[in-house]
Design an enzyme around this catalytic site. Structure first.
Site, PDB file in Angstrom:
ATOM      1  N   ARG A   1       0.835  -1.242   0.050  1.00 23.38           N
ATOM      2  CA  ARG A   1      -0.007  -0.095   0.103  1.00 23.38           C
ATOM      3  C   ARG A   1       0.756   1.240   0.265  1.00 23.38           C
ATOM      4  O   ARG A   1       1.678   1.393   0.831  1.00 23.38           O
ATOM      5  CB  ARG A   1      -0.807  -0.014   1.170  1.00 23.38           C
ATOM      6  CG  ARG A   1      -1.670  -1.458   1.327  1.00 23.38           C
ATOM      7  CD  ARG A   1      -3.212  -1.076   2.004  1.00 23.38           C
ATOM      8  NE  ARG A   1      -3.814  -2.304   1.923  1.00 23.38           N
ATOM      9  CZ  ARG A   1      -4.236  -3.154   1.127  1.00 23.38           C
ATOM     10  NH1 ARG A   1      -4.320  -2.547  -0.159  1.00 23.38           N
ATOM     11  NH2 ARG A   1      -4.852  -4.327   1.141  1.00 23.38           N
TER      12      ARG A   1
ATOM     13  N   CYS B   1      -7.217 -10.877 -13.837  1.00 22.30           N
ATOM     14  CA  CYS B   1      -5.985 -11.346 -12.996  1.00 22.30           C
ATOM     15  C   CYS B   1      -4.813 -11.709 -14.063  1.00 22.30           C
ATOM     16  O   CYS B   1      -3.618 -11.651 -13.760  1.00 22.30           O
ATOM     17  CB  CYS B   1      -6.162 -12.550 -11.947  1.00 22.30           C
ATOM     18  SG  CYS B   1      -7.328 -11.893 -10.852  1.00 22.30           S
TER      19      CYS B   1
ATOM     20  N   GLY C   1     -10.096  -4.890   0.357  1.00 19.78           N
ATOM     21  CA  GLY C   1     -11.496  -5.449   0.406  1.00 19.78           C
ATOM     22  C   GLY C   1     -11.998  -6.007  -0.978  1.00 19.78           C
ATOM     23  O   GLY C   1     -11.201  -5.896  -1.853  1.00 19.78           O
TER      24      GLY C   1
ATOM     25  N   ARG D   1     -10.528 -14.818  10.685  1.00 19.42           N
ATOM     26  CA  ARG D   1     -11.978 -15.010  10.919  1.00 19.42           C
ATOM     27  C   ARG D   1     -12.110 -15.641   9.530  1.00 19.42           C
ATOM     28  O   ARG D   1     -11.547 -15.770   8.524  1.00 19.42           O
ATOM     29  CB  ARG D   1     -12.556 -13.699  10.863  1.00 19.42           C
ATOM     30  CG  ARG D   1     -12.562 -12.728   9.744  1.00 19.42           C
ATOM     31  CD  ARG D   1     -13.108 -11.341  10.086  1.00 19.42           C
ATOM     32  NE  ARG D   1     -13.005 -10.339   8.885  1.00 19.42           N
ATOM     33  CZ  ARG D   1     -13.428 -10.478   7.751  1.00 19.42           C
ATOM     34  NH1 ARG D   1     -14.404 -11.318   7.304  1.00 19.42           N
ATOM     35  NH2 ARG D   1     -12.975  -9.312   6.828  1.00 19.42           N
TER      36      ARG D   1
ATOM     37  N   CYS E   1      -5.736 -13.670  -0.743  1.00 18.69           N
ATOM     38  CA  CYS E   1      -4.967 -12.484  -1.048  1.00 18.69           C
ATOM     39  C   CYS E   1      -5.535 -11.264  -1.054  1.00 18.69           C
ATOM     40  O   CYS E   1      -6.830 -11.150  -0.984  1.00 18.69           O
ATOM     41  CB  CYS E   1      -4.167 -12.703  -2.566  1.00 18.69           C
ATOM     42  SG  CYS E   1      -5.285 -12.381  -3.592  1.00 18.69           S
TER      43      CYS E   1
END
Lengths: 134, 372
Positions: free
Chosen positions: B13, B77, B110, B183, B195
């Site tokens: 990021r 992808c 996300g 989770r 990923c």
């Protein structure tokens, strides 16, 4: 009685029992869903309307725990693939949101369920699959 | 043809870095390795899925390197593999001598909104990408004896390998218990088995002449055949038919034939591990093991860094994250470094034949075979 509107026209018949609106190829004979003009398998342009009913057998299942993009309904919700007697495996919501309560091969009814209420106060509904009572 | 140079902007990021800046960094590095300057390449292909109109122009414009054809390529992808295929075709045909291929992406955290789905599918909750991964994982568990422990093992393996990769987003090893303790996103997939969409760039310079020693023996892209319900093509329905050959197998078979090698000749593989089950499915689709043999191959240790056929020595997408347009070229960058012996602590000793595999929406599958 709250008005109901399908999430997409031409996808299913909102009746009891419901039907999925697909097609069948007049060349290769194979069924498809949703309805297409051209056969998705053999590319023939000679297709006709067909409708498919449940129950079917659960082929794969999970639950969605966070709202995906564009979704306004509740989470978690069940999600899976049901194999219908006509030989089609259909992706759809499941009414059971706990994967541990389902297993592959379980008999599943075709149902219509509410997703959310739209701006005009109508229930937006979609087809889904519900485990048949044992 | 050869890979004349490779370059990478780390995957992660990077809120302070613009997309053109990331792309420019990767392109600069690749051109420097190739000793190619402005005007030294006759075409450029830019892979991206989310960056928008004329992204390749923005990157090369920022470098003052425009004038040649610049074409953006989108294949989900597999975008980078598609761009590489086009570049390789242009060189193989004799139309170009040197072609620049790069991929850039800057994606939020996300689940990503994808124009692939119709609005009604989003409204009905059917645009849940990880749920499709989960269904596919469950089918693999059903048909190949894969368990959740195997899925966790893939993550443990790749994260351990990624710990040695300075260009990866996650650079720490993890324990299976922690993977299984993260989770549940969509049963059987836990958060750490998926990923992360992120940001990054990768670049490759392809050249007709042979100087560097790393050759591209095949760069193949194949789309799906109709009928499979859980293919990356994400149809609403499919046939009750197990005989539909998946696009990754179509691409792999074509690539093996073109390169004149088989799976038994491979020394190192980078494969699509969008989720942990996807890597295991890749073993079967790429014929690294017999159908149904993926769990056994993993258990044997063959695909770990010290094994017979290391898979994802870079750490895979599970460690690097997945900037869509850059991910396939990121694999090629890793494999070129492996073949040159520049793999540092994650070097596969003596690697001579390498395979890169990506598969994504469309469905498109890309397989690239590199040798030295």
């Amino acid at each position: 009685m709250v008005a109901r509107v399908p999430v997409r026209q031409g996808l299913f018949v909102d009746a009891d029992p419901p039907l999925l609106l697909g097609g069948r190829c007049r060349s290769c004979g194979r069924p498809h869903f949703a309805r297409q003009e051209n056969c998705p398998y053999c590319s023939s342009a000679h297709t006709e309307d067909d409708a498919f009913s449940g129950p079917g057998r659960l082929w794969a299942h999970t639950a969605v725990t966070a709202a995906p993009p564009g979704y306004q309904g509740e989470v978690p919700y069940g999600f899976g693939v049901v194999e219908l007697p006509v030989g089609l495996r259909v992706v759809g919501r499941l009414t059971e949101a706990d994967p541990s309560r389902l297993s592959i091969g379980r008999l599943m009814d075709l149902v219509v369920v509410p997703l959310h209420v739209d701006d005009e106060g109508r229930h937006v509904v979609t087809y889904a699959f519900a485990p048949e009572a044992i | 043809m050869e890979v004349a140079g490779v370059g990478l902007h780390p995957f992660g990021r990077h809120p302070g870095t613009s997309l053109p800046a990331m792309g420019a960094a990767a392109v600069r590095a690749a051109l420097a390795e190739a000793e190619v300057g402005r005007g030294g390449f006759q075409a450029a292909f830019c892979a991206t899925a989310y960056a928008g109109v004329a992204s390749g122009h923005k990157v090369l414009g920022a470098l003052g390197m425009t004038g040649m054809p610049i074409v953006d390529v989108e294949a989900g992808c597999a975008s980078g593999a598609a761009a590489l295929m086009l570049a390789a075709s242009a060189i193989a045909s004799g139309q170009r001598d040197t072609v620049l291929v790069f991929g850039v992406e800057k994606m939020p955290k996300g689940i990503i909104r994808s124009s692939f789905f119709d609005p009604w599918q989003e409204e009905a909750g059917l645009a849940a990408t990880p749920a499709y991964f989960a269904l596919r994982a469950q089918r693999l568990m059903e048909t190949s004896g894969v368990t959740k422990d195997h899925l966790a093992s893939v993550v443990v393996k790749n994260r351990a390998q990624g710990a040695g990769n300075p260009d990866a987003m996650f650079r720490s090893a993890v324990a299976a218990a922690d993977v299984l303790g993260s989770r549940v996103v969509c049963e059987p997939l836990h958060l750490w088995m998926l990923c992360s969409p992120n940001e990054g760039a990768a670049a490759v310079v392809l050249r007709a002449a042979r100087r560097s020693g790393v050759r591209v023996d095949s760069a193949v892209l194949r789309s799906h055949l109709p009928g499979a319900v859980l293919s990356e093509s994400t149809p609403l329905a499919g046939l009750a038919d197990e005989s539909v050959v998946p696009p990754s197998t179509l691409a792999a078979d074509a690539a093996y034939e073109e390169a004149g090698v088989g799976p038994e000749d491979l020394d190192v593989v980078e494969c699509q591990d969008t989720d942990a089950a996807r890597e295991l499915l890749g073993y079967e689709e790429l014929r690294l093991c017999p159908p149904g043999g993926s769990a056994e191959l993993l258990e044997s240790g063959a695909t770990a860094l010290a094994g017979r056929l290391p898979v994802n020595p870079s750490g895979g997408l599970l460690s690097k994250g997945e900037p869509l347009g850059a991910s396939a070229l990121g694999q090629v960058v890793e494999l070129v470094r492996q073949l040159r012996g520049q793999g540092a602590e994650r070097q596969v000793p003596g690697a001579r034949v390498a395979l890169a595999h990506t598969v994504g929406r469309g469905a498109n599958a890309g397989v690239v075979i590199l040798t030295r």
